[in-house]
Write an enzyme that holds these catalytic residues in place. Structure first.
Site, PDB file in Angstrom:
ATOM      1  N   HIS A 315     -33.104 -12.485  -9.477  1.00 44.37           N
ATOM      2  CA  HIS A 315     -34.118 -11.620 -10.078  1.00 44.37           C
ATOM      3  C   HIS A 315     -34.649 -12.298 -11.320  1.00 44.37           C
ATOM      4  CE1 HIS A 315     -36.023  -8.022 -11.721  1.00 44.37           C
ATOM      5  NE2 HIS A 315     -35.988  -7.577 -10.485  1.00 44.37           N
ATOM      6  N   ASP A 374     -33.064  -4.814  -3.301  1.00 44.17           N
ATOM      7  CA  ASP A 374     -33.592  -4.957  -1.946  1.00 44.17           C
ATOM      8  C   ASP A 374     -32.538  -5.380  -0.941  1.00 44.17           C
ATOM      9  OD1 ASP A 374     -36.251  -4.297  -2.504  1.00 44.17           O
ATOM     10  OD2 ASP A 374     -36.482  -6.208  -3.520  1.00 44.17           O
TER      11      ASP A 374
HETATM   12  N1  CMC Z   1     -31.748 -18.188  -3.139  1.00 46.03           N
HETATM   13  C1  CMC Z   1     -31.494 -19.468  -3.520  1.00 46.03           C
HETATM   14  N2  CMC Z   1     -31.810 -19.978  -4.710  1.00 46.03           N
HETATM   15  C2  CMC Z   1     -32.440 -19.174  -5.580  1.00 46.03           C
HETATM   16  C3  CMC Z   1     -32.742 -17.841  -5.266  1.00 46.03           C
HETATM   17  C4  CMC Z   1     -32.378 -17.354  -3.996  1.00 46.03           C
HETATM   18  N3  CMC Z   1     -32.635 -16.091  -3.651  1.00 46.03           N
HETATM   19  N4  CMC Z   1     -33.369 -17.254  -6.305  1.00 46.03           N
HETATM   20  C5  CMC Z   1     -33.462 -18.195  -7.254  1.00 46.03           C
HETATM   21  N5  CMC Z   1     -32.892 -19.352  -6.814  1.00 46.03           N
HETATM   22  C6  CMC Z   1     -32.737 -20.589  -7.584  1.00 46.03           C
HETATM   23  C7  CMC Z   1     -34.053 -21.339  -7.677  1.00 46.03           C
HETATM   24  O1  CMC Z   1     -34.169 -22.280  -6.635  1.00 46.03           O
HETATM   25  C8  CMC Z   1     -33.958 -21.970  -9.022  1.00 46.03           C
HETATM   26  O2  CMC Z   1     -33.159 -23.132  -8.916  1.00 46.03           O
HETATM   27  P1  CMC Z   1     -33.447 -24.413  -9.872  1.00 46.03           P
HETATM   28  O3  CMC Z   1     -33.187 -23.936 -11.270  1.00 46.03           O
HETATM   29  O4  CMC Z   1     -32.456 -25.404  -9.394  1.00 46.03           O
HETATM   30  O5  CMC Z   1     -34.869 -24.780  -9.626  1.00 46.03           O
HETATM   31  C9  CMC Z   1     -33.180 -20.973  -9.871  1.00 46.03           C
HETATM   32  O6  CMC Z   1     -32.403 -20.211  -8.919  1.00 46.03           O
HETATM   33  C10 CMC Z   1     -34.062 -20.023 -10.676  1.00 46.03           C
HETATM   34  O7  CMC Z   1     -35.003 -19.459  -9.764  1.00 46.03           O
HETATM   35  P2  CMC Z   1     -36.510 -19.153 -10.125  1.00 46.03           P
HETATM   36  O8  CMC Z   1     -37.335 -19.165  -8.878  1.00 46.03           O
HETATM   37  O9  CMC Z   1     -36.948 -20.019 -11.258  1.00 46.03           O
HETATM   38  O10 CMC Z   1     -36.387 -17.680 -10.658  1.00 46.03           O
HETATM   39  P3  CMC Z   1     -37.554 -16.668 -10.764  1.00 46.03           P
HETATM   40  O11 CMC Z   1     -37.194 -15.764 -11.880  1.00 46.03           O
HETATM   41  O12 CMC Z   1     -38.878 -17.346 -10.834  1.00 46.03           O
HETATM   42  O13 CMC Z   1     -37.512 -15.907  -9.354  1.00 46.03           O
HETATM   43  C11 CMC Z   1     -37.097 -14.321  -7.665  1.00 46.03           C
HETATM   44  C12 CMC Z   1     -36.978 -14.653  -9.159  1.00 46.03           C
HETATM   45  C13 CMC Z   1     -36.702 -12.843  -7.444  1.00 46.03           C
HETATM   46  C14 CMC Z   1     -38.543 -14.487  -7.186  1.00 46.03           C
HETATM   47  C15 CMC Z   1     -36.157 -15.261  -6.882  1.00 46.03           C
HETATM   48  O14 CMC Z   1     -34.814 -15.081  -7.298  1.00 46.03           O
HETATM   49  C16 CMC Z   1     -36.263 -15.059  -5.369  1.00 46.03           C
HETATM   50  O15 CMC Z   1     -37.167 -15.646  -4.733  1.00 46.03           O
HETATM   51  N6  CMC Z   1     -35.357 -14.226  -4.733  1.00 46.03           N
HETATM   52  C17 CMC Z   1     -35.472 -13.911  -3.364  1.00 46.03           C
HETATM   53  C18 CMC Z   1     -36.547 -12.854  -3.157  1.00 46.03           C
HETATM   54  C19 CMC Z   1     -36.100 -11.484  -3.615  1.00 46.03           C
HETATM   55  O16 CMC Z   1     -34.995 -11.034  -3.316  1.00 46.03           O
HETATM   56  N7  CMC Z   1     -37.000 -10.783  -4.328  1.00 46.03           N
HETATM   57  C20 CMC Z   1     -36.758  -9.420  -4.789  1.00 46.03           C
HETATM   58  C21 CMC Z   1     -36.809  -9.304  -6.256  1.00 46.03           C
HETATM   59  S1  CMC Z   1     -36.156  -7.722  -6.758  1.00 46.03           S
HETATM   60  C22 CMC Z   1     -37.344  -6.589  -6.349  1.00 46.03           C
HETATM   61  C23 CMC Z   1     -38.377  -6.415  -7.377  1.00 46.03           C
HETATM   62  O17 CMC Z   1     -38.044  -6.073  -8.527  1.00 46.03           O
HETATM   63  O18 CMC Z   1     -39.552  -6.614  -7.023  1.00 46.03           O
END
Ligand code: CMC
Length: 439
Positions: A315, A374
């Protein structure tokens, strides 16, 4: 709140340009809780520089009194109340009243509020033709974006955003009509007749009835399922300045009408990184299929060259357990027990095992990737009989109150201005048009 012009060194930071040695004092604003905020409103005027923050990871776009999240501690509060307490002791109407008006309702206020919502649940009959214009296999979110946007073509008496009464009526209308629209989108997709709202039912019961009842036989609403539905609505009601809420605020900042703003929020919510995630969780669990394949998918999630991510994990704000996920996990078990389908629901077993393995894996531990709301909501909704395509539509029903409360707060803020971010330009700096274009 500390005045932005507070005394120099007491509540300010100093910005130094290492090229010229020039320094500027920037005020720091304290909220009631949470990180301190550097006020950069005058930065460009005084320094000629912008800040660069794609994804807004370090930018507060507004001040708000509605929702507070401490992602490190796993805390979510609405108007100062913890989400766990609201989910346990309140119903969705209480939470709607709280988000919209600032306080939980007393019994008189509750009766009036429920009445106000209930008597706006029907859709203008003409709007039914909108549904008929869509293909039967349309995604319900596509239908919702269209139909909610079209509300502004029908309810002209609540589009003047300068009139507080019209804003309130528009707010009630949207909270009331969203379940009707979502249920109709579902009924249309399965070829069943639309079921009209019933004023003798609660918000959650009415939604279940409009979705699952058919004229041919009586539909008995299970109190456990109605409670679970209500809790799902509570847990999704608001979540601070997330992508869809920021979209609503941004659209509204131009003075757009509330129905158009909420339609823009629905469009943003649809994305798989936001509201589409619970749908994606289910697809992922189905793809994994059996427990012995979990390690393979965990490895894929860790592989930088593989775009696969563990859906329902991680998240932007929570770097601890999402407090909503804990409540949802409990609800999930209650629903499966009530329906007596725990054994027939291997996906829950698979989800638990996936959660266990991921939480013990160094990669997920180090990156603080915990299950989010989710991760469980998809399993409950599937057990309740909703097709995966409806999951995000349900999220939109629940989040409407959050969007509308945030939109109202923005409109009422005397300091609000049109939102207009700037950019770091990296393109060409001036090109001659080719001769062939000049004739
Ligand atoms: N699986 C594998 N690796 C992950 C995941 C995941 N679900 N989420 C983040 N990472 C890794 C990512 O690759 C990155 O690694 P590095 O630092 O080596 O590049 C690190 O963790 C940080 O991730 P980020 O993409 O910079 O984090 P963010 O804050 O931009 O993204 C997120 C947050 C929710 C979009 C992401 O965690 C994700 O895509 N999760 C899966 C989709 C999901 O479950 N979304 C629902 C969010 S909750 C509902 C809502 O509030 O809308």
């Amino acid at each position: 709140m500390t005045n932005a012009n507070s005394e120099k060194s007491q509540n300010s930071v100093t910005l130094t340009d290492n090229q010229s040695g020039q320094q500027w004092e920037l005020p720091v604003i304290d909220g009631t809780v949470g990180p301190r905020v550097i006020d950069i409103r005058k930065l460009y005027g005084e320094t000629g520089m912008f800040t660069y923050d794609p994804g807004f990871t370090s930018t507060a776009s507004c001040d708000s009194e509605i929702t507070y999240i401490d992602g490190d501690k796993g805390i979510l509060m609405h108007r100062g109340y913890r989400i766990e307490d609201l989910a346990e002791h309140c119903d969705f109407m209480d939470v709607c009243h709280l988000l919209l008006n600032g306080d939980l309702p007393d019994s008189k206020q509750k009766t009036k509020f429920e009445h106000d919502i209930t008597y706006h649940t029907m859709l203008h009959e003409q709007m039914i033709y909108f549904f008929r214009g869509f293909r039967r296999d349309s995604h319900p979110m596509a239908v919702m974006v269209g139909v909610v946007g079209a509300l502004s073509a029908f309810y002209h008496d609540s589009t003047d955003i300068t009139d507080p009464h019209q804003r309130m009526v528009a707010s009630h209308r949207m909270i009331a009509k969203m379940p009707t629209i979502a249920a109709m989108a579902y009924k249309y997709s399965v070829g069943q007749p639309f079921v009209y709202p019933r004023n003798d039912l609660s918000y959650a019961e009415n939604f279940l009835n409009m979705t699952f009842s058919v004229p041919a036989e009586e539909y008995k609403i299970s109190p456990t399922l109605a409670r679970a539905m209500d809790r799902i609505f509570i847990l999704h009601a608001d979540h601070e300045q997330n992508a869809s809420t920021s979209t609503v605020r941004l659209a509204g900042s131009s003075g757009a009408n509330p129905f158009a703003c909420i339609a823009s929020g629905i469009a943003s919510l649809w994305g798989p990184a936001h509201g589409g995630a619970n749908e994606a969780v289910l697809r992922m669990l189905q793809e994994i299929g059996s427990k012995d394949r979990i390690p393979e998918f965990i490895e894929r999630a860790k592989d930088k060259n593989d775009p696969f991510r563990l859906m329902g994990f991680g998240h932007r704000v929570y770097k601890n357990y999402d407090p909503r996920a804990k409540v949802m996990q409990k609800s999930c078990h209650e629903v499966l027990d009530e329906l007596g389908i725990r054994k027939q629901e291997p996906l829950l077993d698979l989800a638990m095992e996936l959660e266990r393995i991921a939480l013990e894996d160094d990669f997920f531990v180090e990156k603080k990737l915990f299950p989010n709301v989710d991760f469980y909501s998809g399993i409950i909704l599937k057990a309740m009989g909703f097709p995966t395509s409806m999951f995000t539509a349900l999220f939109a029903v629940a989040r409407t109150v959050g969007w509308i409360a945030q939109w109202n707060e923005m409109v009422e803020d005397p300091n609000h201005r049109i939102s207009r971010p700037r950019q770091l330009y990296q393109g060409n700096t001036g090109r001659e048009l080719p001769e062939s274009f000049k004739s």
